[in-house]
Design a protein around this motif. Structure first.
Motif, PDB file in Angstrom:
ATOM      1  N   PRO A   1      -4.739   1.085  -4.431  1.00 51.04           N
ATOM      2  CA  PRO A   1      -4.521   1.922  -3.010  1.00 51.04           C
ATOM      3  C   PRO A   1      -5.579   2.426  -2.138  1.00 51.04           C
ATOM      4  O   PRO A   1      -6.542   2.962  -2.468  1.00 51.04           O
ATOM      5  N   THR A   2      -5.043   2.401  -0.989  1.00 48.28           N
ATOM      6  CA  THR A   2      -5.785   2.997   0.151  1.00 48.28           C
ATOM      7  C   THR A   2      -5.084   3.938   0.938  1.00 48.28           C
ATOM      8  O   THR A   2      -3.994   3.794   0.908  1.00 48.28           O
TER       9      THR A   2
ATOM     10  N   SER B   1       0.866  -1.196  -0.135  1.00 47.24           N
ATOM     11  CA  SER B   1      -0.079   0.002   0.058  1.00 47.24           C
ATOM     12  C   SER B   1       0.816   1.222   0.052  1.00 47.24           C
ATOM     13  O   SER B   1       2.025   0.914   0.593  1.00 47.24           O
TER      14      SER B   1
ATOM     15  N   ALA C   1     -10.763   0.214  -0.688  1.00 46.27           N
ATOM     16  CA  ALA C   1     -10.359   0.011  -2.272  1.00 46.27           C
ATOM     17  C   ALA C   1     -11.675  -0.236  -2.898  1.00 46.27           C
ATOM     18  O   ALA C   1     -12.459  -1.088  -2.516  1.00 46.27           O
TER      19      ALA C   1
ATOM     20  N   SER D   1      -5.586   8.592  -1.616  1.00 48.99           N
ATOM     21  CA  SER D   1      -6.476   7.451  -1.961  1.00 48.99           C
ATOM     22  C   SER D   1      -7.686   7.251  -1.194  1.00 48.99           C
ATOM     23  O   SER D   1      -7.711   7.502  -0.011  1.00 48.99           O
TER      24      SER D   1
ATOM     25  N   TRP E   1      -0.716   7.965  -0.538  1.00 49.40           N
ATOM     26  CA  TRP E   1      -1.578   7.675   0.778  1.00 49.40           C
ATOM     27  C   TRP E   1      -2.498   8.623   1.235  1.00 49.40           C
ATOM     28  O   TRP E   1      -3.624   8.378   1.568  1.00 49.40           O
TER      29      TRP E   1
END
Length: 424
Positions: free
Chosen positions: A230-231, A171, A224, A220, A217
């Protein structure tokens, strides 16, 4: 981390140094600029619907303008210098994204190509100027080499950073740790006695994936939408860009007022330490090699671990087959008309044998559809999924976002006709 070398005294100063002193502020604002480069490009490309290629053309033109202004100056001035860094960060990122998303060039090939290109630029720069130190950027020639190097480092940092994510499935939050740890290790080796110029450029390249991962980061979504997406903190690309642009502006104002990063001001208040130790440099060089080997081993290990990558495009499915026109019934008419126009253009070109025109229109159709996802999907998720599945079939016939070569014009016509029926 500084890059002082004896070449600093030998260089004839036709101008004052055009690059700021490498203080902690240099690295802070460099990471801020890199984050903006990632998030702002994504916002213009996706949210405004400009498209990847058009965004690249826009920022290339802006880069030419701001670089021309920067090159005309006779000394380092914070605002134009850091504005150029912001623009070049966006531009270098876009060039790599075009290779990956438009031309389907694998990231490892992009990373290899940009690595070779960077080595060539460094080689020519050294051959002409006998120094790669940023403290000797005092002529037009050296400054030109400097900005070309910066552009290539952003493209290289984009390719290597994205390749790392592709290999590991990490991630964005976890991915921050790798470039951050490498920069810390490089700093430790520099303090031990590593070559300052080599240390500087290695750290400079790594700030790109660091800043980009921070941006991803922050921007996002927390959950998801698809496996492998990406989260992060769900601030969005616009909010992230706004926050970091504000931080950059505040830092630039501070540096403009204090002049604390002007080389001549720094030299007047800080004695220069020229204590190069060839023995320590050789040991530190071995440390860099060991660090590279350890990084490669880590990536190989992470790649071998179970992880979820982005779902392949061919996995797009639709549970309900909707009648013609029903899928877009809840979408704004203007947006549907724009999509229908591009699909019609692609179909017309395919029928007339203009394969390049048909392919270009299909790419523009893909870019517009992707850009409108955030506004259309909430209106009717079932309808959006239905059109998206057919859109994917169209793209596959052109070899866009798929590994297969372009299919026959007849196959392209069939899928485009089916898409137009959905867009009625």
């Amino acid at each position: 981390m500084t890059t002082a070398t004896h070449a600093r005294q030998r260089s004839g100063r036709l101008m004052l140094n055009k690059v700021p002193e490498v203080t902690v502020w240099f690295w802070v604002i460099k990471v801020l600029c890199t984050t903006v480069g990632e998030s702002f490009a994504d916002w213009i490309n996706m949210q405004l619907g400009v498209g990847l290629v058009n965004t690249a053309w826009i920022f290339t033109a802006v880069f030419v303008v701001v670089l021309a202004v920067q090159l005309r100056l006779r000394r380092y001035v914070p605002f134009p210098y850091w504005l150029t860094v912001v623009v070049v960060s966006v531009t270098g990122t876009l060039y790599t994204d075009i290779l990956t998303d438009q031309l389907n060039v694998p990231l490892w090939i992009s990373a290899a190509v940009f690595s070779v290109l960077l080595a060539v630029v460094f080689g020519v720069w050294w051959t002409r100027e006998r120094t790669l130190s940023i403290h000797s950027v005092t002529t037009f020639s050296r400054e030109s080499f400097y900005w070309l190097t910066v552009l290539v480092t952003f493209a290289l940092g984009t390719a290597t950073g994205d390749w790392t994510l592709e290999l590991t499935g990490w991630s964005p939050g976890v991915s921050v740790l790798l470039p951050l740890g490498l920069i810390a290790a490089i700093t430790a080796l520099w303090r031990f006695g590593a070559n300052p110029v080599l240390s500087f450029w290695l750290a400079y390249i790594l700030t790109r994936p660091l800043g980009a991962n921070i941006g991803d980061w922050l921007a996002s979504p927390k959950v998801a939408q698809n496996p492998g997406d990406p989260t992060g903190l769900a601030l969005g690309t616009f909010t992230t860009s706004l926050i970091f642009l504000g931080l950059i502006l505040a830092t630039v104002v501070y540096l403009t007022v204090t002049r604390s990063d002007v080389t001549e001001t720094w030299e007047a208040t800080h004695p220069e330490h020229l204590t190069a130790n060839p023995g320590r440099e050789r040991v530190a060089l071995g440390g860099f090699v060991a660090l590279a080997a350890a990084t490669a081993a880590l990536l190989v290990w992470a790649h071998g671990r179970p992880h979820v990558g982005p779902a392949p495009e061919t996995d797009t499915t639709v549970a309900v087959q909707l009648p013609p026109g029903q899928a877009v019934a809840k979408f704004p008419a203007a947006k549907v008309a724009a999509l229908r126009t591009l699909a019609t253009t692609s179909l017309t070109d395919a029928r007339s044998g203009n394969s390049k025109g048909a392919h270009a229109a299909a790419q523009s159709l893909r870019d517009l559809w992707d850009a409108d996802q955030d506004s259309l999907q909430p209106l009717d998720n079932t309808g959006w999924t239905s059109v998206d599945a057919q859109m994917d079939k169209v793209l596959k016939t052109f070899g866009i976002d798929h590994s297969n070569p372009p299919m026959s014009a007849a196959q392209q016509e069939t899928e485009l006709t089916a898409l137009l029926a959905d867009l009625r």
